[in-house]
Design a protein around this motif. Structure first.
Motif, PDB file in Angstrom:
ATOM      1  N   GLY A 189      51.384 107.213  35.541  1.00  0.00           N
ATOM      2  CA  GLY A 189      50.490 107.407  36.674  1.00  0.00           C
ATOM      3  C   GLY A 189      50.605 108.765  37.318  1.00  0.00           C
ATOM      4  O   GLY A 189      51.552 109.520  37.105  1.00  0.00           O
ATOM      5  N   ASP A 229      53.372 101.382  38.612  1.00  0.00           N
ATOM      6  CA  ASP A 229      52.262 102.186  39.130  1.00  0.00           C
ATOM      7  C   ASP A 229      52.694 102.821  40.450  1.00  0.00           C
ATOM      8  O   ASP A 229      53.616 102.329  41.117  1.00  0.00           O
ATOM      9  CB  ASP A 229      51.016 101.310  39.342  1.00  0.00           C
ATOM     10  CG  ASP A 229      49.743 102.127  39.517  1.00  0.00           C
ATOM     11  OD1 ASP A 229      49.752 103.328  39.165  1.00  0.00           O
ATOM     12  OD2 ASP A 229      48.735 101.579  40.007  1.00  0.00           O
ATOM     13  N   SER A 262      49.151  96.894  39.267  1.00  0.00           N
ATOM     14  CA  SER A 262      48.691  98.208  39.715  1.00  0.00           C
ATOM     15  C   SER A 262      48.340  98.120  41.188  1.00  0.00           C
ATOM     16  O   SER A 262      48.204  97.029  41.755  1.00  0.00           O
ATOM     17  CB  SER A 262      47.489  98.690  38.892  1.00  0.00           C
ATOM     18  OG  SER A 262      46.404  97.790  39.019  1.00  0.00           O
ATOM     19  N   TYR A 309      43.879  98.648  36.095  1.00  0.00           N
ATOM     20  CA  TYR A 309      44.071  99.637  37.152  1.00  0.00           C
ATOM     21  C   TYR A 309      42.879  99.606  38.093  1.00  0.00           C
ATOM     22  O   TYR A 309      41.756  99.250  37.682  1.00  0.00           O
ATOM     23  CB  TYR A 309      44.269 101.029  36.553  1.00  0.00           C
ATOM     24  CG  TYR A 309      45.597 101.168  35.859  1.00  0.00           C
ATOM     25  CD1 TYR A 309      46.748 101.486  36.573  1.00  0.00           C
ATOM     26  CD2 TYR A 309      45.713 100.947  34.487  1.00  0.00           C
ATOM     27  CE1 TYR A 309      47.977 101.594  35.944  1.00  0.00           C
ATOM     28  CE2 TYR A 309      46.941 101.050  33.851  1.00  0.00           C
ATOM     29  CZ  TYR A 309      48.067 101.372  34.586  1.00  0.00           C
ATOM     30  OH  TYR A 309      49.286 101.458  33.972  1.00  0.00           O
ATOM     31  N   GLY A 358      42.812 104.263  32.875  1.00  0.00           N
ATOM     32  CA  GLY A 358      42.895 104.832  34.215  1.00  0.00           C
ATOM     33  C   GLY A 358      41.540 104.872  34.893  1.00  0.00           C
ATOM     34  O   GLY A 358      40.489 104.898  34.232  1.00  0.00           O
TER      35      GLY A 358
END
Length: 363
Positions: free
Chosen positions: A97, A138, A195, A249, A296
């Motif tokens: 991340g 995350d 996340s 995410y 992402g």
């Protein structure tokens, strides 16, 4: 012919004579309308503008500060060819991340228990070890600049305030909870966090999956208090896929939509702040780029949604309603994964295997 018949004939002739005296028809032609470009500055001089104000939203029961006038009205066009501005080498063998502080500083996390703060000139500024010594799943940064991370194995979420972040030359000892003094925000039972993101109101959004991988949901926290759970659509169907190895995410858009990259579903799922399904993006129509597997995800100040595609080394850009706008296919991206934008809407992309963070100008 009697007298009445004569009167009728006379009236008819009189009307017929009137019709004959009508002027001839004229042809009328219409010119095509030619719109002129609006000069925004002159328009403001003439009519002025309304300054930003606070808008009360009854449904959500909070006051949301409206965005500045310039951010509403400025729509910077996408660049035909995005530009790679710089590369940052983090040293991670596998890079996960990335999250920014302002314009020039960025946190990064990867395989290992250390979370690192760099500036974009490549200098390592600070470093934090996770409280348990586990790998952070995350990371995110609060509006006040504090670091927040997920401990996947301990089912917990922790916050490290800036005053407790140690300079690199004073790294805390391994597993030293006393030195770090991290605050545990959330400790889950029956669910595992995957996340997280921080909203415009400094709420915490957490994507989590249940034990035995049966359910997936997004939970909103204010501080340590759960405020909202988003899991089902209007027909009672799950909004998100459930898989132990699934990458999930999320981020919040400027219109308060919650955007989730659901790898297993091969879709970006977007719901309103109230949890109502708005759309699912599964890639542009008639594409020749192959299968779509999003990982992402981030949004910029104009509401554009950007997501990485694991099967193809490029990035999708769409508007806030799910309309595909463009790919980022250049800049030499290799296995792009984590995404975020800084305060200038420069895009930061992590490369999973190279350990690099790439800064890209795309608008």
């Amino acid at each position: 012919m009697n007298e009445s018949d004569v009167c009728l004939v006379s009236k008819y002739k009189s009307r017929n004579d009137q019709f004959r005296q009508l002027p001839p028809k004229h042809k009328i032609s219409f010119q095509n309308f030619q719109p002129q470009q609006i000069n925004r500055e002159k328009l403001i001089e003439l009519i002025g503008f309304v300054p930003p104000s606070s808008i009360e939203t009854e449904e959500q029961n909070y006051t949301q500060q409206s965005l500045e006038a310039d951010s509403y009205n400025t729509d910077r066009p996408l660049l035909e060819s995005p530009v790679l501005l710089t590369e940052l080498v983090t040293g991670y063998k596998c890079l996960f991340g990335v999250s920014t502080i302002g314009e020039e500083e960025t946190w990064s996390s990867g395989k290992g228990n250390i979370i690192k703060l760099y500036n974009l000139q490549g200098a390592l500024l600070k470093s934090v070890q996770t409280k348990s010594g586990n790998v952070p799943e995350d990371i995110a940064v609060t509006r006040g600049g504090d670091l927040v991370y997920i401990d996947f194995r301990n089912r917990s979420i922790h916050e490290v305030s800036d005053k407790h972040i140690k300079p690199l030359f004073k790294l805390p000892r391994k597993n030293s909870e006393t030195d770090l003094e991290t605050q545990t925000l959330v400790k889950l039972e029956g669910w595992t966090p995957r996340s997280l993101c921080i909203t415009s109101l400094d709420d915490l959004l957490v994507m989590m999956i249940s034990d035995y991988v049966k359910q997936t949901r997004v939970v909103r926290y204010s501080g340590c208090t759960e405020k909202e759970s988003i899991q089902w659509d209007d027909k009672g169907n799950p909004l998100y896929s459930s898989s132990y190895n699934n990458d999930l995410y999320l981020c919040e858009n400027r219109n308060s939509d919650i955007c989730v990259a659901d790898y297993a579903a091969r879709a970006v799922v977007v719901v309103s702040s109230a949890g109502k399904l708005r759309f699912r993006y599964t890639g542009p129509p008639f594409t020749s780029k192959g299968m779509f597997y999003p990982v992402g995800i981030t949004t910029d100040s104009q509401g554009k949604i950007l997501t990485t595609d694991r099967c193809n080394d490029f990035i999708h850009i769409m508007d806030q309603d799910g309309l595909f706008l463009r790919y980022i296919v250049n800049c030499g991206l290799e296995y792009p994964r984590g995404l975020c934008v800084n305060s200038k809407d420069d895009l930061l992309v992590t490369e999973y295997y190279t350990g690099k963070v790439k800064k890209i100008k795309y608008c």
